[in-house]
Write a protein that holds these residues in place. Structure first.
Motif, PDB file in Angstrom:
ATOM      1  N   PRO A 113       0.778  -1.237   0.000  1.00 54.57           N
ATOM      2  CA  PRO A 113       0.000   0.000   0.000  1.00 54.57           C
ATOM      3  C   PRO A 113       0.812   1.292   0.000  1.00 54.57           C
ATOM      4  CG  PRO A 113       0.047  -0.930   2.205  1.00 54.57           C
ATOM      5  CD  PRO A 113       0.735  -1.923   1.310  1.00 54.57           C
ATOM      6  N   HIS A 114       2.109   1.224   0.310  1.00 58.98           N
ATOM      7  CA  HIS A 114       2.899   2.439   0.452  1.00 58.98           C
ATOM      8  C   HIS A 114       3.579   2.840  -0.855  1.00 58.98           C
ATOM      9  CE1 HIS A 114       2.685   2.555   4.876  1.00 58.98           C
ATOM     10  NE2 HIS A 114       2.845   1.243   4.841  1.00 58.98           N
ATOM     11  N   PRO A 115       3.624   4.134  -1.173  1.00 57.11           N
ATOM     12  CA  PRO A 115       4.597   4.582  -2.171  1.00 57.11           C
ATOM     13  C   PRO A 115       6.002   4.262  -1.669  1.00 57.11           C
ATOM     14  CG  PRO A 115       3.029   6.329  -1.625  1.00 57.11           C
ATOM     15  CD  PRO A 115       2.842   5.236  -0.608  1.00 57.11           C
ATOM     16  N   VAL A 116       6.951   4.187  -2.584  1.00 58.14           N
ATOM     17  CA  VAL A 116       8.319   3.810  -2.218  1.00 58.14           C
ATOM     18  C   VAL A 116       9.273   4.959  -2.512  1.00 58.14           C
ATOM     19  CG1 VAL A 116      10.219   2.195  -2.661  1.00 58.14           C
ATOM     20  CG2 VAL A 116       7.844   1.382  -2.684  1.00 58.14           C
ATOM     21  N   GLY A 117      10.108   5.267  -1.546  1.00 59.62           N
ATOM     22  CA  GLY A 117      11.187   6.223  -1.743  1.00 59.62           C
ATOM     23  C   GLY A 117      12.523   5.499  -1.749  1.00 59.62           C
ATOM     24  N   ARG A 118      13.540   6.162  -2.278  1.00 56.73           N
ATOM     25  CA  ARG A 118      14.864   5.542  -2.255  1.00 56.73           C
ATOM     26  C   ARG A 118      15.943   6.590  -2.060  1.00 56.73           C
ATOM     27  NH1 ARG A 118      17.068   2.841  -7.152  1.00 56.73           N
ATOM     28  NH2 ARG A 118      15.141   1.652  -7.127  1.00 56.73           N
ATOM     29  N   ARG A 119      16.930   6.231  -1.240  1.00 49.90           N
ATOM     30  CA  ARG A 119      18.133   7.038  -1.058  1.00 49.90           C
ATOM     31  C   ARG A 119      19.350   6.131  -1.173  1.00 49.90           C
ATOM     32  NH1 ARG A 119      16.232  10.613   4.262  1.00 49.90           N
ATOM     33  NH2 ARG A 119      14.243  11.323   3.342  1.00 49.90           N
ATOM     34  N   THR A 120      20.428   6.687  -1.659  1.00 52.91           N
ATOM     35  CA  THR A 120      21.668   5.925  -1.812  1.00 52.91           C
ATOM     36  C   THR A 120      22.702   6.458  -0.847  1.00 52.91           C
ATOM     37  OG1 THR A 120      21.205   5.478  -4.137  1.00 52.91           O
ATOM     38  CG2 THR A 120      23.473   5.202  -3.407  1.00 52.91           C
ATOM     39  N   LEU A 121      23.334   5.555  -0.107  1.00 52.00           N
ATOM     40  CA  LEU A 121      24.335   5.928   0.881  1.00 52.00           C
ATOM     41  C   LEU A 121      25.675   5.306   0.521  1.00 52.00           C
ATOM     42  CD1 LEU A 121      22.311   5.260   4.175  1.00 52.00           C
ATOM     43  CD2 LEU A 121      22.509   7.417   2.918  1.00 52.00           C
ATOM     44  N   HIS A 122      26.737   6.069   0.722  1.00 52.14           N
ATOM     45  CA  HIS A 122      28.102   5.563   0.603  1.00 52.14           C
ATOM     46  C   HIS A 122      28.645   5.446   2.019  1.00 52.14           C
ATOM     47  CE1 HIS A 122      32.577   6.533  -0.156  1.00 52.14           C
ATOM     48  NE2 HIS A 122      32.394   5.252  -0.384  1.00 52.14           N
ATOM     49  N   LEU A 123      28.902   4.234   2.447  1.00 49.95           N
ATOM     50  CA  LEU A 123      29.366   3.987   3.807  1.00 49.95           C
ATOM     51  C   LEU A 123      30.789   3.449   3.785  1.00 49.95           C
ATOM     52  CD1 LEU A 123      26.202   2.223   5.304  1.00 49.95           C
ATOM     53  CD2 LEU A 123      26.777   4.666   5.364  1.00 49.95           C
ATOM     54  N   VAL A 124      31.598   3.881   4.729  1.00 50.09           N
ATOM     55  CA  VAL A 124      32.976   3.410   4.836  1.00 50.09           C
ATOM     56  C   VAL A 124      33.247   3.038   6.288  1.00 50.09           C
ATOM     57  CG1 VAL A 124      35.409   3.896   4.413  1.00 50.09           C
ATOM     58  CG2 VAL A 124      33.655   4.992   2.983  1.00 50.09           C
ATOM     59  N   ASP A 125      33.610   1.777   6.485  1.00 49.93           N
ATOM     60  CA  ASP A 125      34.005   1.321   7.813  1.00 49.93           C
ATOM     61  C   ASP A 125      35.516   1.509   7.943  1.00 49.93           C
ATOM     62  OD1 ASP A 125      34.547   0.052  10.168  1.00 49.93           O
ATOM     63  OD2 ASP A 125      33.435  -1.780   9.707  1.00 49.93           O
ATOM     64  N   ARG A 126      35.911   2.566   8.627  1.00 55.02           N
ATOM     65  CA  ARG A 126      37.337   2.899   8.763  1.00 55.02           C
ATOM     66  C   ARG A 126      38.077   1.960   9.700  1.00 55.02           C
ATOM     67  NH1 ARG A 126      38.208   6.215   4.455  1.00 55.02           N
ATOM     68  NH2 ARG A 126      36.715   7.947   4.413  1.00 55.02           N
ATOM     69  N   HIS A 127      37.348   1.146  10.428  1.00 54.09           N
ATOM     70  CA  HIS A 127      37.983   0.262  11.403  1.00 54.09           C
ATOM     71  C   HIS A 127      38.286  -1.116  10.838  1.00 54.09           C
ATOM     72  CE1 HIS A 127      37.272   3.238  14.506  1.00 54.09           C
ATOM     73  NE2 HIS A 127      36.008   3.301  14.150  1.00 54.09           N
ATOM     74  N   ARG A 128      37.976  -1.329   9.570  1.00 53.56           N
ATOM     75  CA  ARG A 128      38.229  -2.629   8.959  1.00 53.56           C
ATOM     76  C   ARG A 128      39.099  -2.482   7.722  1.00 53.56           C
ATOM     77  NH1 ARG A 128      33.110  -4.898   7.061  1.00 53.56           N
ATOM     78  NH2 ARG A 128      34.372  -6.728   6.539  1.00 53.56           N
ATOM     79  N   THR A 129      39.938  -3.470   7.502  1.00 49.95           N
ATOM     80  CA  THR A 129      40.741  -3.533   6.288  1.00 49.95           C
ATOM     81  C   THR A 129      39.970  -4.290   5.225  1.00 49.95           C
ATOM     82  OG1 THR A 129      42.799  -3.533   7.552  1.00 49.95           O
ATOM     83  CG2 THR A 129      42.907  -4.370   5.292  1.00 49.95           C
ATOM     84  N   ASP A 130      39.953  -3.745   4.015  1.00 45.01           N
ATOM     85  CA  ASP A 130      39.251  -4.448   2.949  1.00 45.01           C
ATOM     86  C   ASP A 130      39.961  -5.773   2.664  1.00 45.01           C
ATOM     87  OD1 ASP A 130      38.726  -5.141  -0.046  1.00 45.01           O
ATOM     88  OD2 ASP A 130      37.138  -3.752   0.530  1.00 45.01           O
ATOM     89  N   PRO A 131      39.227  -6.895   2.601  1.00 44.56           N
ATOM     90  CA  PRO A 131      39.889  -8.198   2.417  1.00 44.56           C
ATOM     91  C   PRO A 131      40.508  -8.381   1.042  1.00 44.56           C
ATOM     92  CG  PRO A 131      37.510  -8.444   2.331  1.00 44.56           C
ATOM     93  CD  PRO A 131      37.773  -7.039   2.765  1.00 44.56           C
ATOM     94  N   TRP A 132      40.066  -7.596   0.059  1.00 45.13           N
ATOM     95  CA  TRP A 132      40.565  -7.768  -1.309  1.00 45.13           C
ATOM     96  C   TRP A 132      41.632  -6.744  -1.669  1.00 45.13           C
ATOM     97  CZ3 TRP A 132      38.700 -12.238  -1.558  1.00 45.13           C
ATOM     98  CH2 TRP A 132      37.414 -12.520  -1.112  1.00 45.13           C
ATOM     99  N   VAL A 133      41.505  -5.539  -1.112  1.00 47.83           N
ATOM    100  CA  VAL A 133      42.465  -4.467  -1.395  1.00 47.83           C
ATOM    101  C   VAL A 133      42.888  -3.877  -0.053  1.00 47.83           C
ATOM    102  CG1 VAL A 133      42.881  -2.302  -2.618  1.00 47.83           C
ATOM    103  CG2 VAL A 133      41.345  -4.015  -3.605  1.00 47.83           C
ATOM    104  N   PRO A 134      43.864  -4.485   0.618  1.00 45.74           N
ATOM    105  CA  PRO A 134      44.259  -4.012   1.953  1.00 45.74           C
ATOM    106  C   PRO A 134      44.719  -2.559   1.987  1.00 45.74           C
ATOM    107  CG  PRO A 134      45.148  -6.196   1.523  1.00 45.74           C
ATOM    108  CD  PRO A 134      44.573  -5.718   0.233  1.00 45.74           C
ATOM    109  N   ALA A 135      45.181  -2.029   0.853  1.00 49.13           N
ATOM    110  CA  ALA A 135      45.639  -0.644   0.826  1.00 49.13           C
ATOM    111  C   ALA A 135      44.488   0.356   0.792  1.00 49.13           C
ATOM    112  CB  ALA A 135      46.547  -0.420  -0.392  1.00 49.13           C
ATOM    113  N   ALA A 136      43.271  -0.120   0.553  1.00 43.71           N
ATOM    114  CA  ALA A 136      42.122   0.787   0.526  1.00 43.71           C
ATOM    115  C   ALA A 136      41.904   1.402   1.903  1.00 43.71           C
ATOM    116  CB  ALA A 136      40.877   0.035   0.074  1.00 43.71           C
ATOM    117  N   ARG A 137      41.305   2.568   1.908  1.00 41.12           N
ATOM    118  CA  ARG A 137      41.075   3.278   3.175  1.00 41.12           C
ATOM    119  C   ARG A 137      39.760   2.827   3.798  1.00 41.12           C
ATOM    120  NH1 ARG A 137      41.984   9.563   2.388  1.00 41.12           N
ATOM    121  NH2 ARG A 137      41.766   9.419   4.665  1.00 41.12           N
ATOM    122  N   GLY A 138      39.771   1.621   4.368  1.00 45.60           N
ATOM    123  CA  GLY A 138      38.580   1.081   4.994  1.00 45.60           C
ATOM    124  C   GLY A 138      37.780   0.214   4.036  1.00 45.60           C
ATOM    125  N   ARG A 139      36.681  -0.312   4.542  1.00 42.91           N
ATOM    126  CA  ARG A 139      35.792  -1.183   3.780  1.00 42.91           C
ATOM    127  C   ARG A 139      34.634  -0.336   3.261  1.00 42.91           C
ATOM    128  NH1 ARG A 139      34.867  -5.585   0.560  1.00 42.91           N
ATOM    129  NH2 ARG A 139      33.212  -6.947   1.370  1.00 42.91           N
TER     130      ARG A 139
END
Length: 384
Positions: A47-73
Motif C-alpha cells: 500500500p505504500h509509495p516507495v522512496g529511495r536514497r543511496t548511501l556511501h558507507l565506509v568502515d574505517r575500522h576494517r581492512t578491505d579483504p581484497w584491497v588491503p591498501a584501501a582506506r577502509g571497507r
C-alpha cells in the motif's frame, strides 16, 4: 569461487542474455539481434509509495579483504522505504556506467545497449519524504559478482509493504558498482582463483552488521534512523548473499529472522549459532532438493532449532529469485534451460519472502507458510 550453486563467474547481464539460443554467452551477436525495449520492474503490491536514497558507507575500522591498501571497507547501499506521495523524480535502476561495465566484463557490449539496462523503470521516487511511523529493517545481499540492483524488485516490494530495505554492494565483489566520483572499482575478488567462500561470507556478515550500525545511528542515516524500528531487523540474500544472511544472524543478535535464496552456506557448522530465531531456505529444486546430497542444505537445516522452512521451486534456475529473468523476458531472451517463467519466479519470491517477514517481523499470520498451497503448485516443502 568453486561452488556451482553460486555460479560466481556469471555476471548479471551474462545471465540475462545467456538464455537466448541466438546469443552466444560471450556476446558475439550484433546489437540488432536484441529487440528494442523499455524495461520495467514489476509494480509493488503493497500500500505504500516507495522512496529511495543511496548511501556511501565506509568502515574505517576494517581492512578491505581484497584491497588491503584501501582506506577502509567501502559499501554502497540503496535504501528503499515507505514514503509519502511526492511525484518526484523516479529512482534509477543503475547508472549507465554500471551497465556498460557489466556488458564489457563479459564481452557483451553491443548486444543490449547499456542505456536500455540503466533505464529500467523502477517504482521508487528519489529522496521522497518518509511515511510517518516506524518500520522493520530488512537487509539484502546479492550474489557473488552481481550488483545490488539484481534485488531491486524485492526491495521495492518489501518497502511498499512497510519495511525499510537496505540493499548492499560490497566493494571489489561486483563487476559493476559505481562509487562517488564515478569510480567503478574492479571485481578483485572475481579474479582471485584462491578465494575461499567462507572469507566472502564472513566479510559480508561484518559488512551487514556495520550497515545496521549506520542505519540505526542518527549521524550517518539522518532522518532514516527515525523511521527504523531497531527491534525488528531481518536479512535476506541471493546465492552467497544468502549464506551471508545466515552468518550475519549468527554474529549479530539484533537480526531476528533470515532468508537464503538459492545459495550454499559454506561456513563450518552453518545454522548452529541462530538459537531459536527463524530461518527460511528457498531454492531451485534441481540443486537444493533432498536428492542433491552434495549440497549443504540438509545438514544446515538439521542444525536449525527455531522456526524453519526448506522450500524448493520446481523448474526454477539460480537467478529465478532475482530481477534477471523478469527483465530477460521483456527483451525476448528467456533462458531455455529454465522452465519456470520469469514472471512466475518473481511472484513466488515476492509471496514467500514477503510472507516470511510479515510473520516474523510484524506478527501477521501467514497460511502460505504452513504447507503446500494450490496457488503455488511449484513450491514443495521438505522435512517440515
Amino acid at each position: 569461487m568453486r561452488s556451482r550453486s553460486n555460479t560466481s563467474r556469471r555476471t548479471v547481464l551474462t545471465a540475462l542474455l545467456a538464455g537466448a539460443a541466438s546469443v552466444p554467452l560471450l556476446g558475439a551477436a550484433p546489437a540488432s539481434s536484441a529487440p528494442a525495449a523499455v524495461l520495467e520492474l514489476p509494480s509493488p503490491a503493497g500500500p505504500h509509495p516507495v522512496g529511495r536514497r543511496t548511501l556511501h558507507l565506509v568502515d574505517r575500522h576494517r581492512t578491505d579483504p581484497w584491497v588491503p591498501a584501501a582506506r577502509g571497507r567501502e559499501l554502497m547501499v540503496s535504501v528503499s522505504y515507505p514514503a509519502r506521495p511526492s511525484g518526484g523524480v523516479p529512482a534509477a535502476y543503475m547508472t549507465e556506467s554500471e551497465a556498460q561495465r557489466l556488458l564489457e566484463a563479459k564481452g557483451l557490449a553491443g548486444v543490449v545497449p547499456a542505456v536500455t539496462v540503466a533505464g529500467t523503470r523502477t517504482h521508487a521516487q528519489l529522496d521522497a519524504p518518509t511515511a510517518p511511523g516506524r518500520f522493520p529493517l530488512v537487509l539484502l545481499s546479492p550474489g557473488f559478482s552481481m550488483p545490488r540492483t539484481t534485488l531491486t524488485a524485492l526491495a521495492g516490494e518489501l518497502a511498499a509493504r512497510g519495511y525499510v530495505v537496505a540493499a548492499v554492494d560490497h566493494a571489489y565483489e561486483s563487476v559493476g558498482t559505481e562509487f562517488p566520483g564515478g569510480r567503478v572499482p574492479p571485481c578483485v575478488a572475481c579474479d582471485r582463483v584462491d578465494v575461499e567462500e567462507a572469507v566472502v561470507v564472513e566479510g559480508r556478515a561484518a559488512d551487514l552488521s556495520f550497515v545496521i550500525d549506520a542505519l540505526t545511528g542518527h549521524r550517518r542515516a539522518g532522518l532514516l534512523a527515525h523511521v527504523i524500528d531497531s527491534r525488528r531487523i531481518g536479512v535476506a540474500g541471493h546465492s552467497i548473499g544468502g549464506a551471508a544472511a545466515m552468518a550475519t544472524m549468527a554474529a549479530d543478535r539484533r537480526v531476528r529472522a533470515g532468508v537464503n535464496l538459492d545459495g550454499g552456506f559454506f561456513v563450518r557448522d552453518a545454522g548452529s549459532g541462530l538459537g531459536r530465531r527463524p530461518f527460511m531456505m528457498v531454492g531451485a529444486e534441481a540443486v537444493h532438493g533432498p536428492a542433491n546430497t552434495a549440497g549443504d542444505w540438509a545438514e544446515t537445516y538439521d542444525r536449525l532449532r527455531g522456526w524453519k522452512r526448506w522450500l524448493t521451486v520446481s523448474g526454477a534456475g539460480h537467478f529465478s529469485f532475482t530481477d534477471i529473468p523478469w527483465l530477460a523476458e521483456q527483451l525476448g531472451l528467456p533462458d531455455p534451460e529454465v522452465p519456470l517463467p520469469g514472471e512466475r519466479g518473481w511472484y513466488i519470491t515476492r509471496d514467500y519472502v514477503g510472507a516470511f517477514f510479515d510473520l516474523h517481523l510484524r506478527g501477521i499470520p501467514q497460511p502460505l507458510l504452513q504447507g503446500p498451497a494450490p496457488s503455488h503448485p511449484e513450491v514443495e516443502f521438505h522435512r517440515p
